[in-house]
Design a protein around this motif. Structure first.
Motif, mmCIF file in Angstrom:
data_model
loop_
_atom_site.group_PDB
_atom_site.id
_atom_site.type_symbol
_atom_site.label_atom_id
_atom_site.label_comp_id
_atom_site.label_asym_id
_atom_site.label_seq_id
_atom_site.Cartn_x
_atom_site.Cartn_y
_atom_site.Cartn_z
ATOM 1 N N THR A 172 -2.779 -0.013 -6.972
ATOM 2 C CA THR A 172 -1.934 -0.644 -5.944
ATOM 3 C C THR A 172 -2.405 -0.275 -4.541
ATOM 4 O O THR A 172 -2.458 -1.128 -3.644
ATOM 5 C CB THR A 172 -0.466 -0.222 -6.121
ATOM 6 N N MET A 173 -2.788 0.976 -4.342
ATOM 7 C CA MET A 173 -3.277 1.420 -3.033
ATOM 8 C C MET A 173 -4.561 0.693 -2.644
ATOM 9 O O MET A 173 -4.701 0.207 -1.512
ATOM 10 C CB MET A 173 -3.515 2.934 -3.044
ATOM 11 N N LEU A 229 1.665 6.066 -14.053
ATOM 12 C CA LEU A 229 2.006 6.003 -12.629
ATOM 13 C C LEU A 229 0.799 6.308 -11.746
ATOM 14 O O LEU A 229 0.626 5.698 -10.686
ATOM 15 C CB LEU A 229 3.143 6.970 -12.315
ATOM 16 N N GLY A 284 9.858 -0.025 -8.553
ATOM 17 C CA GLY A 284 8.828 -0.866 -9.163
ATOM 18 C C GLY A 284 9.182 -2.343 -9.099
ATOM 19 O O GLY A 284 8.305 -3.193 -8.882
ATOM 20 N N TRP A 324 0.836 -1.207 0.000
ATOM 21 C CA TRP A 324 0.000 0.000 0.000
ATOM 22 C C TRP A 324 0.872 1.259 0.000
ATOM 23 O O TRP A 324 0.602 2.209 -0.744
ATOM 24 C CB TRP A 324 -0.910 -0.007 1.225
ATOM 25 N N GLY A 331 2.234 1.825 -3.347
ATOM 26 C CA GLY A 331 1.215 2.440 -4.205
ATOM 27 C C GLY A 331 1.126 3.939 -3.976
ATOM 28 O O GLY A 331 1.000 4.719 -4.928
ATOM 29 N N CYS A 332 1.227 4.341 -2.705
ATOM 30 C CA CYS A 332 1.221 5.775 -2.383
ATOM 31 C C CYS A 332 2.421 6.465 -3.034
ATOM 32 O O CYS A 332 2.313 7.584 -3.553
ATOM 33 C CB CYS A 332 1.286 5.981 -0.869
ATOM 34 N N GLY A 333 3.577 5.773 -2.999
ATOM 35 C CA GLY A 333 4.784 6.330 -3.604
ATOM 36 C C GLY A 333 4.645 6.510 -5.103
ATOM 37 O O GLY A 333 4.995 7.560 -5.650
ATOM 38 N N LEU A 334 4.124 5.483 -5.778
ATOM 39 C CA LEU A 334 3.927 5.562 -7.230
ATOM 40 C C LEU A 334 2.940 6.674 -7.586
ATOM 41 O O LEU A 334 3.148 7.429 -8.537
ATOM 42 C CB LEU A 334 3.402 4.222 -7.763
ATOM 43 N N PHE A 335 1.857 6.755 -6.809
ATOM 44 C CA PHE A 335 0.852 7.787 -7.054
ATOM 45 C C PHE A 335 1.453 9.174 -6.847
ATOM 46 O O PHE A 335 1.198 10.102 -7.617
ATOM 47 C CB PHE A 335 -0.343 7.584 -6.115
ATOM 48 N N GLY A 362 -0.462 3.495 -9.306
ATOM 49 C CA GLY A 362 -0.440 3.831 -7.892
ATOM 50 C C GLY A 362 -1.811 3.703 -7.248
ATOM 51 O O GLY A 362 -1.941 3.160 -6.147
ATOM 52 N N VAL A 366 12.557 5.111 -9.729
ATOM 53 C CA VAL A 366 11.184 4.608 -9.695
ATOM 54 C C VAL A 366 11.122 3.199 -10.286
ATOM 55 O O VAL A 366 10.359 2.343 -9.818
ATOM 56 C CB VAL A 366 10.232 5.554 -10.467
#
Length: 233
Positions: free
Chosen positions: A66-67, A59, A204, A23, A26-30, A63, A200
């Protein structure tokens, strides 16, 4: 055969920890997607095939998914509900397969995809003189990256009058631009993206490993709960 409470508890908290990491990933990607969107806001009128714009959208979607998936996994682990665990497993499996398929497509067809993106950008250039937003975006791109055209400066010959180049193709202060920057904007933007997003990509890969482990632990926990329910019955 009875199920060890300690074993179930261990799988439960391992499942929770991995999904919490998932999670947070996912926050990081977002967050990177949002950052990329803001930094490329000046190019927003360009087609989405422009490298940095397509990466930002990808992204943001990755993200967000994924979250949501990580949250479902954490909830399923804490609640010990087979329905939530199976939903999480199916969604995560689809996500992993999609990521693998997308990676293969990008690797195998990267030349064709680059060509198609470049053609879309060239087609969009035709509205440079009539679309003020597009004109501003192209001028910002060329000033920022010190480049001219999609693949070379001759791309502008069919767009501007008298086969002249836009002033943004030349250094600031040049009124009559005849010989602009030699480097193409598509390659410059693509290289900028690769230079700034390499961390990134490593991140990933780490998220991918966490996804595989989360799949394993969700399946283990599902069958542990199933066996416990059968034992109680």
């Amino acid at each position: 055969m009875s199920v060890s409470p300690g074993c179930l508890c261990c799988v439960k908290y391992l499942m929770f920890v991995f999904n919490l990491i998932f999670w947070l990933g996912g926050c990081g990607l977002f967050g990177v997607g949002v950052w990329l969107s803001f930094t490329q806001a000046e190019f927003s009128s360009l087609p989405l095939s422009f490298p940095s714009l397509s990466a930002a959208n990808l992204l943001l979607v990755a993200g967000g998914v994924t979250m949501v998936t990580g949250f479902l996994g954490c909830l399923g682990a804490l609640k010990e509900q087979r329905c939530l665990l199976m939903t999480f497993f199916v969604i995560l499996l689809i996500l992993v397969l999609t990521e693998v398929a997308l990676t293969l497509v990008l690797h195998i067809f990267h030349i064709e995809l680059d060509t198609r993106a470049q053609n879309e950008l060239k087609e969009g250039m035709r509205n440079y003189t009539t679309d003020e937003g597009l004109k501003k975006s192209w001028d910002n791109v060329q000033k920022m990256f010190k480049c001219c055209g999609v693949t070379n400066q001759t791309d502008w010959y069919e767009v501007t009058a008298d086969r002249k180049l836009p002033s943004s193709c030349c250094p600031v202060g040049t009124d009559d631009c005849e010989d602009g920057w030699s480097e193409p904007c598509y390659q410059k933007a693509k290289q900028w993206l690769l230079d700034n997003i390499s961390s990134v990509l490593v991140f990933g890969v780490c998220i991918g490993i966490v996804q595989i482990l989360a799949l394993i632990f969700s399946l283990l926990m599902y069958y542990q709960i199933l066996r416990a329910e059968k034992y109680l019955d």
